[in-house]
Design an enzyme around this catalytic site. Structure first.
Site: not given
Ligand SMILES: [Zn+2]
Length: 214
Positions: A13, A87, A124, A157, A168
């Site tokens: 996004k 959300r 990532r 992270r 998540r």
């Protein structure tokens, strides 16, 4: 005119929202960025949010909506792209009440397979010194674990480890996915296949936005 861009964590996004803002002239509004900015400039609503966060509480929807309203007012006649908001169903309904019918032209779902989402997020890596981002498979550093730009170390992270990613994505399924049906019922739902490389996804997205007369 407002376009809602929605999708799971890792769907791309942010990347697409930046491209739409840069190449199609949209004002991109992300409530997270907007919140940080309001706190920085010390507006009333920013101060309110800050004191709530200082107590370790989540910023309530009513405050987020207030921030969103001031950002929408500031957009003037520019088309707006909402990145990462709403959300959940309550936020979608509150947004609809805030702007009324007709102003939201489309809700575009950036649809990516579950396994690809998980791979994108867990791969990532971020430089601790300069913040540059990498991906172990899609855009690796020249030397593993070392930033190409500044030589800093690359870390994952804490939010991006496999267990947390599962959580998540589960939260997305439970809380955010229901807004897709909400927009479908309003006739505003559009799906874009987000599994392709970013430039190809953007080509499809911009074609869609242009076909909507935006
Ligand atoms: Zn670096």
């Amino acid at each position: 005119m407002i376009v809602v861009l929605t999708g799971a964590p890792g769907a791309g996004k942010g990347t697409q929202a930046d491209l739409i803002a840069e190449k199609l002239g949209y004002k991109k509004i992300s409530t997270g960025d907007a919140l940080r900015r309001q706190i920085q400039i010390g507006s009333d609503i920013g101060k309110q949010a800050q004191s709530i966060m200082a107590e370790g509480r989540l910023v309530p929807d009513s405050v987020l909506l207030g921030i969103l309203k001031s950002e929408l007012d500031a957009a003037g006649s520019k088309p707006v792209l909402l990145d990462g908001y709403p959300r959940n169903l309550a936020q979608a309904k509150a947004l609809q009440d805030l702007v009324g019918t007709g102003l939201i032209k489309a809700a575009v779902h950036l649809d990516v397979d579950y396994q690809s989402l998980a791979n994108r997020i867990t791969g990532r890596r971020t430089c601790v010194q300069c913040g540059a981002s990498y991906h172990v498979a899609n855009s690796p550093a020249r030397v593993e674990g070392v930033c190409d730009k500044c030589g800093g170390s690359l870390i994952q992270r804490p939010d991006d480890d496999a267990e947390k990613v599962k959580t998540r994505l589960q939260i997305y399924e439970n809380d955010t996915r229901p807004i897709l049906d909400f927009y479908r019922d309003l006739g505003l739902y559009h799906r874009v296949d987000g599994n392709s490389p970013a430039p190809k996804v953007f080509a499809e997205l911009s074609g869609l936005l242009q076909s909507l007369g935006t």
